[in-house]
Design an enzyme around this catalytic site. Structure first.
Site: not given
Ligand code: ATP
Ligand code: MG
Length: 382
Positions: A145, A147, A256, A268, A275-276, A353
């Protein structure tokens, strides 16, 4: 019980508190964000089937919410057959964490448009897929996950090393990858889609799309509502709804979508708040977190409303160290319409983050400007 204690889990736990619930949370490290706001915590490797089974059965919760991908899904399937509600359901968690399963279901079974792709188990197989997919392409490990293990391949000469690097970053023992055409992205959307219990039936609803920007592989900025045209929105919502209806269960999914020219493609999905979607804490009257908790409890969630154009921007660490400190928070908070959410992570490393700025404005452009400005002011140091 929330499996995973990151910032999304923390917000879910807070929403659960507002509903008077008792909360147990789990993560692989102590002092994780949701642990600060839970009644009980467990520090456990959630990929360990027996450990996970033991703690879920010890708690015997009314619902188990999967907040991260690194979870043993056999354990989830077992507790589901014990009669414990897994949110949204154990199979959705299993499918969404596996790129190959997800592609098979979305592209092959449902026929949703995706990037051109193929599955490979060796560099030779990658090369033969690239005959169709072309260069450049991206390879992504079966399970990972944020990336991890995404490698851009520009020519056949890069395949050997690229395949090795991708597999090295994979979660689990799989040696399989997805090979995808590399898209020139115009923009990306998250379609939050949720299923809630409405009397004897389950309703599936999509929210107004969120748009987001990712200069690298991770999310940096999102805004709500999106600024894409109605036709793109409708296509995206329709795809998300079909996917989520197929997955079933109760709860919210972050679907997404990638937009490139006139192509609107399924990328996906996450079987949880996205999170967005943290932007919904200020853009809507009912956030994605409250929606998920309500769905999990079998409660209704009719039509959340947009209350303001809004944006979010991440606050990232730039170095490694314990007990981070946040500098210039007062300056960021002096911008009207700006809120600062710091997650309380005990340890930071480069690009981790650590917090998020939420901003409202008269337009998404204004909200984005404020969120960007505020996040640039704050520094994370130790
Ligand atoms: N085929 C592609 N062409 C161009 N860009 C891509 C492609 N696939 C992915 N990306 C970019 O990389 C981002 C991350 O990809 P993806 O969502 O597949 O991976 P992930 O590891 O699950 O990431 P995350 O967990 O952050 O969602 C996408 O949101 C998009 O910006
Ligand atoms: Mg993604």
């Amino acid at each position: 019980m929330i499996l995973g204690s990151g910032e999304l889990g923390k917000e879910m736990a807070l929403e659960a508190h507002r509903m008077g619930l008792e909360i147990a949370v789990v993560d692989r490290y102590d002092m994780a964000p949701a642990m600060h706001v839970a009644h009980r915590k467990y520090v456990v490797d959630m990929t360990n089937q027996r450990a996970l089974l033991s703690i879920i059965r010890r708690e015997w919760p009314d619902a188990v919410i999967a907040e991260v991908e690194a979870i043993n899904t056999e354990a989830l399937q077992e507790v589901e057959s014990d009669g414990i509600r897994v949110v949204p359901n154990a199979d959705a968690v299993r499918v969404c964490m596996n790129r190959l399963e997800l592609r098979k279901l979305a592209a092959e079974e449902l026929g949703l448009p995706t990037t051109n792709f193929g599955f490979a188990e060796s560099p030779e197989e990658v090369k033969s897929i690239c005959v169709d997919v072309g260069y450049p392409c991206i390879i992504k490990p079966e399970m990972s996950s944020s990336g991890h293990g995404h490698v851009l391949i520009r020519s056949p000469a890069e395949v050997e090393k690229g395949f090795k690097d991708s597999i090295a970053e994979a979660r689990g023992k799989s040696k399989r990858v997805v090979v995808e055409e590399f898209l020139k992205l115009d923009t990306e959307l998250t379609i939050l889609t949720y299923r809630y219990s409405s009397g004897a039936t389950v309703e599936t609803k999509t929210l107004e799309p969120i748009e987001h920007k990712r200069p690298g592989y991770y999310y940096v900025e999102s805004w709500h509502p999106s600024t894409v045209g109605d036709e793109v929105k409708e296509k995206a919502k329709e795809m998300a709804k079909r996917f989520v209806e197929r997955m079933g269960g109760l709860g919210i999914y972050g679907v997404e979508i990638m937009v490139s020219g006139d192509r609107v493609l399924f990328n996906e999905a996450a079987p949880r708040p996205h999170d967005t979607g943290m932007v919904t804490m200020v853009s809507q009257d009912v956030s994605e977190f409250q929606i998920h908790v309500r769905c999990a409890l079998g409660l209704p969630v009719p039509e959340p409303k947009l209350v303001s154009p809004a944006a979010s921007h991440v606050i990232l660490a730039e170095s490694e160290g314990w007990a981070p400190k946040y500098v210039n928070v007062e300056k960021a908070l002096s911008i009207p319409g700006v809120q600062v959410r710091l997650f309380g992570k005990p340890f930071m490393y480069e690009h981790r983050r650590m917090g998020v700025i939420l901003a409202t404005g008269i337009s998404v452009e204004e909200a984005r400007r404020k969120a960007r400005e505020a996040s640039a002011i704050i520094q994370v140091v130790h």
